[in-house]
Structures are given as C-alpha cells and as structure tokens.
Design a protein around this motif. Structure first.
Motif, mmCIF file in Angstrom:
data_model
loop_
_atom_site.group_PDB
_atom_site.id
_atom_site.type_symbol
_atom_site.label_atom_id
_atom_site.label_comp_id
_atom_site.label_asym_id
_atom_site.label_seq_id
_atom_site.Cartn_x
_atom_site.Cartn_y
_atom_site.Cartn_z
ATOM 1 N N ALA A 173 10.798 84.816 31.172
ATOM 2 C CA ALA A 173 10.828 84.846 32.905
ATOM 3 C C ALA A 173 11.878 83.650 33.154
ATOM 4 O O ALA A 173 12.010 83.638 34.569
ATOM 5 C CB ALA A 173 9.339 84.383 33.234
ATOM 6 N N VAL A 174 12.283 82.972 32.252
ATOM 7 C CA VAL A 174 13.334 81.882 32.477
ATOM 8 C C VAL A 174 14.573 82.740 32.509
ATOM 9 O O VAL A 174 15.487 82.424 33.238
ATOM 10 C CB VAL A 174 13.099 80.530 31.869
ATOM 11 C CG1 VAL A 174 14.168 79.630 32.265
ATOM 12 C CG2 VAL A 174 11.785 79.935 32.205
ATOM 13 N N VAL A 175 14.810 83.023 31.406
ATOM 14 C CA VAL A 175 16.310 83.866 30.830
ATOM 15 C C VAL A 175 16.659 84.779 32.022
ATOM 16 O O VAL A 175 17.654 84.828 32.253
ATOM 17 C CB VAL A 175 16.000 84.396 29.359
ATOM 18 C CG1 VAL A 175 17.269 85.168 29.225
ATOM 19 C CG2 VAL A 175 15.910 83.242 28.478
ATOM 20 N N ASP A 176 15.546 85.778 32.387
ATOM 21 C CA ASP A 176 15.750 86.593 33.342
ATOM 22 C C ASP A 176 14.850 86.423 34.314
ATOM 23 O O ASP A 176 13.725 86.978 34.350
ATOM 24 C CB ASP A 176 15.580 88.147 32.766
ATOM 25 C CG ASP A 176 15.968 89.194 33.763
ATOM 26 O OD1 ASP A 176 16.508 88.951 34.732
ATOM 27 O OD2 ASP A 176 15.743 90.346 33.328
ATOM 28 N N ALA A 209 15.863 74.070 28.598
ATOM 29 C CA ALA A 209 16.967 74.364 27.894
ATOM 30 C C ALA A 209 17.611 75.350 28.066
ATOM 31 O O ALA A 209 18.837 75.654 28.415
ATOM 32 C CB ALA A 209 16.649 74.078 26.262
ATOM 33 N N PHE A 210 16.872 76.295 28.170
ATOM 34 C CA PHE A 210 17.355 77.701 28.531
ATOM 35 C C PHE A 210 17.917 77.746 30.142
ATOM 36 O O PHE A 210 19.000 78.260 30.207
ATOM 37 C CB PHE A 210 16.559 78.633 28.305
ATOM 38 C CG PHE A 210 16.414 79.453 27.060
ATOM 39 C CD1 PHE A 210 17.427 80.340 26.490
ATOM 40 C CD2 PHE A 210 15.409 79.109 26.010
ATOM 41 C CE1 PHE A 210 17.400 80.927 25.347
ATOM 42 C CE2 PHE A 210 15.752 79.786 24.836
ATOM 43 C CZ PHE A 210 16.769 80.775 24.318
ATOM 44 N N ARG A 211 17.255 77.296 30.925
ATOM 45 C CA ARG A 211 17.341 77.330 32.307
ATOM 46 C C ARG A 211 18.731 76.566 32.555
ATOM 47 O O ARG A 211 19.764 77.036 32.951
ATOM 48 C CB ARG A 211 16.377 76.592 33.241
ATOM 49 C CG ARG A 211 16.656 76.468 34.713
ATOM 50 C CD ARG A 211 15.718 75.875 35.408
ATOM 51 N NE ARG A 211 14.982 74.604 34.924
ATOM 52 C CZ ARG A 211 15.718 73.106 35.070
ATOM 53 N NH1 ARG A 211 16.921 73.304 35.678
ATOM 54 N NH2 ARG A 211 15.077 72.328 34.600
ATOM 55 N N SER A 212 18.841 75.255 31.959
ATOM 56 C CA SER A 212 20.017 74.475 31.949
ATOM 57 C C SER A 212 21.062 75.027 31.340
ATOM 58 O O SER A 212 22.275 74.982 31.921
ATOM 59 C CB SER A 212 19.698 73.191 31.454
ATOM 60 O OG SER A 212 20.875 72.035 31.004
ATOM 61 N N ALA A 213 21.001 75.782 30.333
ATOM 62 C CA ALA A 213 22.214 76.658 29.555
ATOM 63 C C ALA A 213 22.636 77.334 30.204
ATOM 64 O O ALA A 213 23.969 77.758 30.269
ATOM 65 C CB ALA A 213 21.642 76.962 28.040
ATOM 66 N N MET A 214 21.747 78.432 30.844
ATOM 67 C CA MET A 214 22.325 79.427 31.691
ATOM 68 C C MET A 214 22.860 79.156 32.619
ATOM 69 O O MET A 214 24.045 79.732 33.204
ATOM 70 C CB MET A 214 21.122 80.546 31.772
ATOM 71 C CG MET A 214 20.539 81.067 30.297
ATOM 72 S SD MET A 214 19.330 82.139 30.405
ATOM 73 C CE MET A 214 20.197 83.585 31.249
ATOM 74 N N GLU A 215 22.585 78.036 33.439
ATOM 75 C CA GLU A 215 23.304 77.478 34.547
ATOM 76 C C GLU A 215 24.652 77.292 34.172
ATOM 77 O O GLU A 215 25.503 77.462 35.091
ATOM 78 C CB GLU A 215 22.578 76.297 35.142
ATOM 79 C CG GLU A 215 21.433 76.825 35.862
ATOM 80 C CD GLU A 215 20.481 75.400 36.568
ATOM 81 O OE1 GLU A 215 20.656 74.348 35.919
ATOM 82 O OE2 GLU A 215 19.269 75.695 37.069
#
Length: 431
Positions: free
Chosen positions: A216-219, A243-249
């Motif tokens: 739900a964070v990744v997509d 970490a995922f939210r920041s990485a994908m930003e």
C-alpha cells in the motif's frame, strides 16, 4: 560460440563454500561483457535463419514491432554490417549482429564429475571511488529512514552501492545510481526483517499482512478520509515502509509513469513469492524443485534489473517491454542471475532457508557438490536461452531494446562480480 570449458574441482571437495566461490569468481574464460560479441553475424544467411528459428513456435507468430517503434533495420546480406542506423552509441550497442547461440550439449562421461564453468560475463567496469560514494550516501539514507538500526556496519560491509555501480555501467551519475541502490536496500531489508531472519523479527505467520501493508506504500492505496491518516502513520512509523516511500520518491525523479508502473507491478510479483516462501516455513514443507523454481521466477532479480533504462537515462517503450518475447528474455535473465545468489548465499543461510542446491539434495538425493553442479547447469541453460532470445529481438526490435538487452547482460556481469566480492557473503571481500 565455443562450448564453455570446465573448472577443476578444488582439492577439498567438502568445502562447498569454497567450491561455489571458485565457480563464480573465476572469469578467466567467461563470455565477453559486450553482448554484441555473442550475437555476431559473421554468416548473414545463417544469422537470418537463426532469427526465423527462434521467432517460431507457440506464442511467437507476432514477433514484430510497429515500424515507428523499430527504426530502420538493414537486411542481413549483400555486404551490410548489420548495424542499426541511428542506433545508440552507448554501452554494448556498437556492434549488434545476429548469430546462433547454441545450448551446451551433454557432457561426456569423462567430464561427468567436472564442475561446469558459469556462463556469465564479468563486470563491464569497476569504479571503486564511485561505488564508495554511492555507499556513503546510502548509509546516510539508511540511518535517516531507520532501517538496519544497530546494523549499519553490516549494511556497509554488503556494499550495495558497489553492486549498483557494477551493475549499471551505463551511467556514472551517483544520484541516479543512489536511486536504484535505495530500492535494492529497501527490498533486501524487507526480505531480511519480514521473511528470512528470525533474529530480526521475521515471522512466517504474519508475512502476508506485513507485505499487504507495505504494498500500500509501494503502490499507494487511496483510503477514505477517515482512515487515510492511519495509513500515513504506518508509513512514518514502520522503517521499511519509510524506506520504500523515500526510495520511490527518489526514483520518481527519473522515471516516466510507465517505468514507475512496471516497477510497482514487479514488486507485487515479488511479494507473492515471499508469501509462497512463508507458506513453506509455516507448514514445515520443503518444496519440490519445480515449485522452488517457480518461486525463484517470481523472486528473481527483476525488480532492480528493470530499472536499467531508468538509471541510464532513456526509456524502453511499454509496447516493447511487455511484449511476450521481450518479457521472456528479461525474465530468463532475472531467473538465471538469482541462482548466483543461491550458490553464494547457501553457506550463510540457516538450515531452514531454501536455495536451489538444498532443494535438489532433498528431492533428488544429490550430494551437495552434485547439487551445486546441477545449479550451475540450470543457470547456464537459462543464460543460453537469454542469448538466443537477444539474437532474435536484436533484429526485430528498436535501438532502445538492443541497448536494454545489452545492459541486461552487463547487469548480470556486475551482479556476478559483486557476489564474488561482497563481505555479505565473504570475509575479507570488497565493500
């Protein structure tokens, strides 16, 4: 292309860690890091025949791309070099040709005990200073988002910035490399903390719930206004979600909507695979070899590999990326390359973890050495099939596709070099 030679077995065949290291570290007779040298059309008639042969069969009748997507492809004959006019001048694109890529034949009885050489190139480039710069930035980010608390030395030793430097020789921009490195570390952290390492809190009973929330964070999930703040709180409170939210930003600075969408899709596939593994752990079940290979097909190196064009600064169109034959080629590469991890990481995993050699031992009654040999053979079979697909697609596809295939080959060589040197698997290895 000549058949791969064989490596002599180390004197102490019981030292399986040393055996795996010897197989993967010896690149003296490795195939060239420039994929074009393996699809060389010295014999244009034979080359054209090869393309027709690989472009036939079930599901392949439409191996064609729209004219506007392919550019001009010269005929293979009449003295032409087979070059693509106006093609990219970057890594691995200067000499695209087409020629057969034969699968390795069965070994003779005299060679039955010999360890086959790994059919995988070495790294295209090794820039230690660039790798170190990416690693230093990566460590600062990991501390900021809160992953691997108290274990940053372990993260430093792994050298994931070095991995990305080796695997993406198409750029020397540390910020682009860092974007990919953040995604890799977020993926590895989720695997460590949620799936593999009990001492870090992994629990197969709750893997599904954890991964559903993480996706739900990744997509990003769109919740009703009353409940959205709770999801936001989770994003901030859970370090791996952060970490995922920041990485994908960071990744979004360089991706198109289509490139980001394909990454999100591949992450969903990876989460399915981790749920499958959790089932094995929860039920104390060792999967049969075919099922394990299905899991490895889903849990391959595709999530970082499909960022190749993002990191290098171009875009493979969605039409080509999702074409069944292109998809087959890149999944062959991802499936093959993750088996390198199976070879190297086995000695560092617990008895309850799964890798292809251990599953082969359990189902087929092989010795550990025989299982390592069989793993190398399976890896090589997948790699030869990748080269065959690349030969066909190099004629039918666009210059961007040729570059993407060349850089996929280079990615695998960089991954091999990292696995051969990282301190995650080797004491005294490179950072």
């Amino acid at each position: 292309m000549r058949a791969a030679p064989h490596l002599a077995a180390p004197s102490d065949v019981d030292d399986l860690s040393a055996l795996a290291a010897a197989v993967l570290a010896d690149t003296a007779n490795a195939p060239p890091p420039d994929l074009s040298q393996l699809v060389d059309g010295a014999n244009p008639r034979r080359a054209a025949s090869t393309v027709r042969r690989f472009a036939s069969g079930v599901g392949t009748s439409a191996l064609r791309f729209p004219a506007q997507a392919t550019g001009e492809v010269p005929a293979l004959g009449g003295g032409t070099t087979g070059r693509i006019p106006g093609g990219p001048a970057g890594l691995g694109t200067s000499g695209w040709r087409v020629a057969p890529s034969p699968s390795p034949g069965p070994s003779s009885s005299a060679d039955d005990d010999a360890m086959p050489e790994l059919f995988c190139p070495g790294a295209v480039r090794d820039n230690p200073a660039l790798g170190k710069e990416v690693d230093e930035r990566l460590l600062e980010w990991a501390e900021e988002v809160g992953i691997y608390p108290g274990n940053l030395d372990r993260l430093r030793a792994a050298g994931f910035g070095r991995l990305i430097m080796l695997a993406h020789p198409g750029t020397d921009d540390p910020d682009r490399l860092l974007a990919a490195a953040k995604c890799v570390v977020a993926e590895w952290a989720a695997d460590d903390y949620y799936v593999d390492e009990v001492e870090l809190g992994a629990d197969p009973r709750i893997v599904g719930s954890r991964l559903a929330k993480l996706h739900a964070v990744v997509d990003p999930a769109q919740l009703p206004a009353k409940y959205a703040p709770q999801l936001d709180e989770y994003r901030e409170a859970e370090p791996i979600a952060t970490a995922f939210r920041s990485a994908m930003e960071h990744l979004a600075r360089y991706t198109s909507a289509a490139q980001m969408g394909r990454f999100q899709h591949q992450m969903a596939i990876l989460y399915v695979a981790w749920n499958q593994e959790a089932d094995w752990h929860s039920n104390g079940r060792v999967p049969p070899v075919w099922e394990y290979l299905v899991q490895r097909h889903l849990n391959s190196y595709l999530p970082p590999m499909i960022l190749i064009d993002v990191v290098s600064g171009y875009e493979l169109s969605a039409h080509e990326f999702y074409h069944p034959r292109v998809r087959r080629a890149i999944t062959l590469a991802g499936d093959a390359n993750v088996l390198i991890n199976d070879l190297y990481s086995g000695a560092n995993e617990s008895d309850t973890d799964f890798n292809l050699p251990s599953v082969l031992v359990a189902e087929e009654g092989l010795t550990r050495r025989e299982a390592i040999k069989r793993t190398v053979e399976i890896h090589n079979e997948l790699m030869h099939e990748f080269v065959a697909e690349a030969a066909a697609l190099s004629v039918a596809g666009s210059p961007a596709l040729r570059r993407f295939l060349a850089e996929t080959w280079a990615w695998m060589g960089g991954s091999r070099e990292w696995h051969a040197t990282t301190r995650r698997y080797h004491e005294g290895g490179s950072e």
